[in-house]
Design an enzyme around this catalytic site. Structure first.
Site, PDB file in Angstrom:
ATOM      1  N   LYS A   1       0.812  -1.218   0.000  1.00 46.02           N
ATOM      2  CA  LYS A   1       0.000   0.000   0.000  1.00 46.02           C
ATOM      3  C   LYS A   1       0.848   1.273   0.000  1.00 46.02           C
ATOM      4  O   LYS A   1       0.364   2.353  -0.344  1.00 46.02           O
ATOM      5  CB  LYS A   1      -0.940   0.014   1.202  1.00 46.02           C
ATOM      6  CG  LYS A   1      -1.883  -1.166   1.268  1.00 46.02           C
ATOM      7  CD  LYS A   1      -2.813  -1.259   0.074  1.00 46.02           C
ATOM      8  CE  LYS A   1      -3.796  -2.400   0.227  1.00 46.02           C
ATOM      9  NZ  LYS A   1      -4.731  -2.505  -0.911  1.00 46.02           N
TER      10      LYS A   1
ATOM     11  N   TYR B   1     -14.067 -12.964   2.417  1.00 45.28           N
ATOM     12  CA  TYR B   1     -12.950 -12.101   2.797  1.00 45.28           C
ATOM     13  C   TYR B   1     -12.532 -12.340   4.244  1.00 45.28           C
ATOM     14  O   TYR B   1     -13.368 -12.318   5.164  1.00 45.28           O
ATOM     15  CB  TYR B   1     -13.342 -10.635   2.604  1.00 45.28           C
ATOM     16  CG  TYR B   1     -12.301  -9.656   3.112  1.00 45.28           C
ATOM     17  CD1 TYR B   1     -11.122  -9.469   2.410  1.00 45.28           C
ATOM     18  CD2 TYR B   1     -12.506  -8.947   4.290  1.00 45.28           C
ATOM     19  CE1 TYR B   1     -10.158  -8.579   2.867  1.00 45.28           C
ATOM     20  CE2 TYR B   1     -11.547  -8.053   4.753  1.00 45.28           C
ATOM     21  CZ  TYR B   1     -10.376  -7.878   4.032  1.00 45.28           C
ATOM     22  OH  TYR B   1      -9.427  -7.008   4.490  1.00 45.28           O
TER      23      TYR B   1
ATOM     24  N   TYR C   1      -4.587 -11.920   2.196  1.00 45.47           N
ATOM     25  CA  TYR C   1      -4.321 -11.607   0.786  1.00 45.47           C
ATOM     26  C   TYR C   1      -3.288 -12.564   0.177  1.00 45.47           C
ATOM     27  O   TYR C   1      -3.601 -13.405  -0.663  1.00 45.47           O
ATOM     28  CB  TYR C   1      -3.834 -10.161   0.662  1.00 45.47           C
ATOM     29  CG  TYR C   1      -4.855  -9.143   1.068  1.00 45.47           C
ATOM     30  CD1 TYR C   1      -5.776  -8.635   0.144  1.00 45.47           C
ATOM     31  CD2 TYR C   1      -4.929  -8.677   2.380  1.00 45.47           C
ATOM     32  CE1 TYR C   1      -6.726  -7.707   0.515  1.00 45.47           C
ATOM     33  CE2 TYR C   1      -5.882  -7.753   2.764  1.00 45.47           C
ATOM     34  CZ  TYR C   1      -6.780  -7.263   1.832  1.00 45.47           C
ATOM     35  OH  TYR C   1      -7.721  -6.350   2.205  1.00 45.47           O
TER      36      TYR C   1
END
Length: 339
Positions: free
Chosen positions: A57, A272, A298
């Site tokens: 990120k 998720y 992830y």
């Protein structure tokens, strides 16, 4: 399809605040590859960044923080799940540049154990002095963030609101730039990659990489994503939209065709943030063969997808596969009970 050399794109016209120490390395995994039918696995170490515990990120945040500072912001607000890596790194980047930070975090994952609720990323958010708004999973986090921004602006604050995963077109420029970085490294190493494998959450990383490849005149379907946030159809639509918006920031004449977006939902499991046996096995295999750590939300699911693709014969001996390690190490501590 393999990567060929390409001229470096110029991102200097976009406001940017450097948060990385430089290009992240690409490393071959010889011990792991030895057990994969002659398929060579490489990793792009986007987990190796010092700020905030590292992670992918930061690439997006270079452009998002740059835009915020260029607009005179004194406060940044972003959204995510309680164990959001993006939120943690936004808080760290805000601390680095002197912005106040507020995080709107939802209980989107049905976990209520102490490790998930209070450890991992959420522990670090507090250390970075972010103000956390704790919302139920059903809440509209972005609307809450926009309303909070209005409230702060009435107090004279200049607020920049950052979307889920930092995946605005501006944020996605970070991974368009990463595509250029990979092209240069591929040339320097003398290695052509047959596939770049990534997790697909908010779609910004895959969308940015695709935009960068298209902008470089290369084949964008080189990138393969594994859905970790929602079904493949939904992820494909979101990613295609982000890829097109990002490509058009770079060059208004560019277009990305839907055939460029490859997303597999086979590793999503029950949803998720919900662990799978394949994810656990993938995390353990990479740790035990190469001493490398990937997160359970992830990277773990995407790496499980890569391994299954190899075992299913989708890649032949001699193929070179590049896996982007996105960081998220604090998430392992939040999911301690799963291991």
């Amino acid at each position: 399809m393999t990567i060929e050399p390409s001229p470096k794109l110029d991102f200097s016209r976009f406001p940017r605040r450097v948060l990385l120490e430089g290009p992240t390395p690409i490393q071959h995994l010889p011990r792991l590859s030895a057990g994969l039918r002659g398929v060579n696995v490489f990793v792009k170490r986007d987990d190796l960044n010092g700020l905030g515990g590292g992670g992918n990120k930061l690439r997006k945040l270079e452009f998002l923080i740059g835009e915020a500072l260029a607009g005179g912001a004194d406060t940044i607000i972003t959204v995510g799940a309680r164990q959001s890596n993006h939120a943690r790194l936004t808080a760290a980047a805000a601390a680095r540049v002197g912005l106040k930070c507020e995080l709107v975090l939802t209980r989107a994952v049905p976990r209520f154990d102490a490790d998930y609720v209070d450890n991992g990323n959420i522990l670090l958010d507090g250390l970075f002095d972010a103000h956390v708004h704790d919302l139920p999973g059903s809440a509209n986090a972005l609307q809450f963030a926009e309303d909070r921004a209005v409230e702060l602006r009435t107090q004279g604050r200049n607020v920049y609101v950052c979307p889920l995963g930092g995946s605005s077109p501006v944020g996605c420029l970070g991974y368009a730039d990463c595509a250029v970085e990979i092209i240069a490294q591929s040339k320097a190493m003398g290695v052509s990659f047959d596939r770049i494998v990534v997790p697909n959450g908010s779609g910004g990383m895959q969308g940015g990489l695709v935009a960068g490849l298209v902008s470089s005149g290369l084949e964008p379907s080189l990138v393969a994503g594994f859905a970790v946030y929602g079904p493949a159809g939904q992820a494909r639509s979101i990613t295609l939209d982000k890829a097109n918006q990002t490509a058009q920031l770079i060059d208004p004449n560019l277009r990305v065709d839907s055939s460029a977006i490859s997303i597999d939902e086979s590793q999503l499991g029950q949803g998720y943030g919900i662990p799978t046996d394949a994810m656990r096995a993938a995390v353990r295999l990479l740790a035990s063969t190469e001493g490398l750590l990937i997160d359970p939300v992830y990277g773990g699911k995407a790496f499980a997808g890569l391994l299954e693709s190899v075992r299913s014969g989708n890649y032949r001996a001699g193929h070179n596969i590049l896996f982007v390690m996105t960081g998220g190490l604090p998430g392992l501590f939040a999911y301690r009970s799963e291991f």
